[in-house]
Design a protein around this motif. Structure first.
Motif, mmCIF file in Angstrom:
data_model
loop_
_atom_site.group_PDB
_atom_site.id
_atom_site.type_symbol
_atom_site.label_atom_id
_atom_site.label_comp_id
_atom_site.label_asym_id
_atom_site.label_seq_id
_atom_site.Cartn_x
_atom_site.Cartn_y
_atom_site.Cartn_z
ATOM 1 N N ARG A 61 39.815 56.763 29.345
ATOM 2 C CA ARG A 61 40.715 55.824 29.402
ATOM 3 C C ARG A 61 42.108 56.319 29.925
ATOM 4 O O ARG A 61 42.651 55.732 30.593
ATOM 5 C CB ARG A 61 40.910 54.930 28.278
ATOM 6 N N ALA A 121 33.156 49.008 31.432
ATOM 7 C CA ALA A 121 32.665 48.334 30.139
ATOM 8 C C ALA A 121 33.650 48.609 29.024
ATOM 9 O O ALA A 121 33.391 48.542 28.130
ATOM 10 C CB ALA A 121 31.247 48.543 29.912
ATOM 11 N N ASP A 122 34.916 48.841 29.299
ATOM 12 C CA ASP A 122 35.898 48.922 28.396
ATOM 13 C C ASP A 122 36.399 47.567 28.007
ATOM 14 O O ASP A 122 36.761 46.814 28.714
ATOM 15 C CB ASP A 122 36.979 49.501 29.100
ATOM 16 N N LEU A 123 36.128 47.407 26.592
ATOM 17 C CA LEU A 123 36.354 45.833 26.043
ATOM 18 C C LEU A 123 37.711 45.657 26.036
ATOM 19 O O LEU A 123 38.151 44.500 25.461
ATOM 20 C CB LEU A 123 35.716 45.994 24.525
ATOM 21 N N HIS A 124 38.652 46.808 26.278
ATOM 22 C CA HIS A 124 40.004 46.480 25.910
ATOM 23 C C HIS A 124 40.687 46.690 27.229
ATOM 24 O O HIS A 124 41.643 47.941 27.210
ATOM 25 C CB HIS A 124 40.583 47.371 24.750
ATOM 26 N N ALA A 125 40.348 46.209 28.219
ATOM 27 C CA ALA A 125 40.698 46.765 29.650
ATOM 28 C C ALA A 125 42.473 46.075 29.833
ATOM 29 O O ALA A 125 43.272 47.175 30.604
ATOM 30 C CB ALA A 125 40.195 45.844 30.893
ATOM 31 N N GLU A 126 42.621 45.336 29.150
ATOM 32 C CA GLU A 126 44.166 44.923 29.160
ATOM 33 C C GLU A 126 45.051 45.871 28.570
ATOM 34 O O GLU A 126 46.485 45.999 28.933
ATOM 35 C CB GLU A 126 44.381 43.675 28.515
ATOM 36 N N ARG A 174 45.770 48.342 31.382
ATOM 37 C CA ARG A 174 46.483 47.811 32.537
ATOM 38 C C ARG A 174 48.091 47.827 31.982
ATOM 39 O O ARG A 174 48.933 48.014 32.858
ATOM 40 C CB ARG A 174 46.324 46.107 32.388
ATOM 41 N N ALA A 221 42.939 48.007 35.281
ATOM 42 C CA ALA A 221 42.220 47.182 34.731
ATOM 43 C C ALA A 221 40.867 46.820 35.336
ATOM 44 O O ALA A 221 39.737 46.576 34.549
ATOM 45 C CB ALA A 221 42.976 45.972 34.632
ATOM 46 N N ASP A 222 40.852 46.848 36.911
ATOM 47 C CA ASP A 222 39.565 46.649 37.524
ATOM 48 C C ASP A 222 38.560 47.660 37.178
ATOM 49 O O ASP A 222 37.365 47.536 36.896
ATOM 50 C CB ASP A 222 39.952 46.722 38.952
ATOM 51 N N THR A 240 37.135 47.345 33.520
ATOM 52 C CA THR A 240 35.937 46.382 33.584
ATOM 53 C C THR A 240 34.911 47.126 34.090
ATOM 54 O O THR A 240 33.666 46.799 33.453
ATOM 55 C CB THR A 240 36.339 45.288 34.287
ATOM 56 N N HIS A 241 34.790 47.664 34.905
ATOM 57 C CA HIS A 241 33.752 48.428 35.722
ATOM 58 C C HIS A 241 33.222 49.193 34.677
ATOM 59 O O HIS A 241 31.770 49.692 34.652
ATOM 60 C CB HIS A 241 34.011 49.095 36.782
#
Length: 278
Positions: A227, A141-146, A149, A134-135, A138-139
């Motif tokens: 991803r 710029a993935d809008l769906h980091a969850e 995760r 997830a970290d 975010t770095h």
């Protein structure tokens, strides 16, 4: 359920898949205790409060997502890839009616404490992998980091379930690899179980009909996609660092992560928390 884990001695992966498909998926005692506590105040409860308890347990996350997939509403146009979304969609009443924990990991493994310890370590490792993934998402710029995760959290679900349902065999695999560090995991799994855990994982994802996006993120053979690569590298780093920050595989991990995040290796080592040598 027609057979108990102790009775299932087959090396046939299809028999194991059928067993797990019919089995009640166990959850951690802490999860069951927290959900029972929340149910006492069900009328004043939010889906967010339930999600906090669920997300601590990969096996409970799996139960929520598979139930959600199986009971999609007619107006639901998209698959729900995150447990909190699924809980929000089904509502608190449906959650408590259909997803109350019934079998506890600690009860199944009460006579096999080494297996329980290994499983709990694996769960901690899954959480670490999920945090890394997830970290990094975010770095990037993935809008769906969850979503990333969740994929990292469930990446080793088959191994978790086999620690519950075949603890003696899993202990044997661990002992063999601990005695000879050169042994490849897949070879030992094939020798002891009769199949590879990654093959069981793939079959379980299909049989339980996890959302296609989530199943794709969990497939190592699609590692060329950013991803998916994120998930794989997060799982690898969590696995290797669990052996200690002097694990021989870590330098390659740092190099791969640096390429993913497009940053230098020293910075990668800082953001993943590698201890500084005094």
């Amino acid at each position: 359920m027609s057979s108990t884990p102790q009775e299932l001695v087959t090396r046939d992966i299809s028999a194991w898949i059928d067993f797990i498909r019919k089995a009640e998926i166990p959850v951690l005692k802490h999860t069951a205790r927290e959900i029972a506590r929340l149910k006492e105040d069900e009328d004043n409860l939010s889906a967010r409060a339930i999600s906090s308890a669920v997300l601590n347990d990969p096996m409970m996350v799996f139960k929520v997502l598979t139930f959600s997939q199986k009971h999609k509403g007619k107006k639901q146009l998209q698959d729900l890839v995150q447990a909190d979304q699924a809980i929000l969609m089904m509502g608190t009443s449906s959650f408590f009616l259909n997803l109350q924990p019934k079998v506890l990991v600690e009860d199944i493994l009460k006579s096999n404490l080494p297996a329980l310890m290994h499983l709990l370590r694996l769960v901690r490792r899954a959480h670490q992998a999920a945090h890394f993934a997830a970290d990094w998402a975010t770095h990037l710029a993935d809008l769906h980091a969850e979503e990333v995760r969740t994929a990292a959290l469930l990446h080793d679900l088959a191994e978790m379930l086999m620690w519950c349902f075949a603890p003696d065999k899993m202990n044997a695999i661990y002992a063999m690899q601990n005695a000879d560090k050169t042994l490849r995991s897949v070879a030992v799994q094939q020798d002891v179980l009769g199949f590879r855990l990654q093959d069981l994982q793939k079959e379980l994802v299909e049989i339980f009909q996890l959302p296609p996006l989530l199943s794709k993120l969990m497939q190592d053979n699609a590692s060329s996609e950013q991803r998916v690569r994120n998930v794989i590298l997060a799982v690898n780093l969590a696995r290797h660092s669990a052996n200690g920050w002097d694990d021989a595989a870590l330098p390659d991990d740092y190099s791969d992560i640096a390429a993913l995040l497009r940053m230098d290796i020293d910075r990668v080592m800082r953001i993943v928390g590698v201890p500084r040598i005094q």
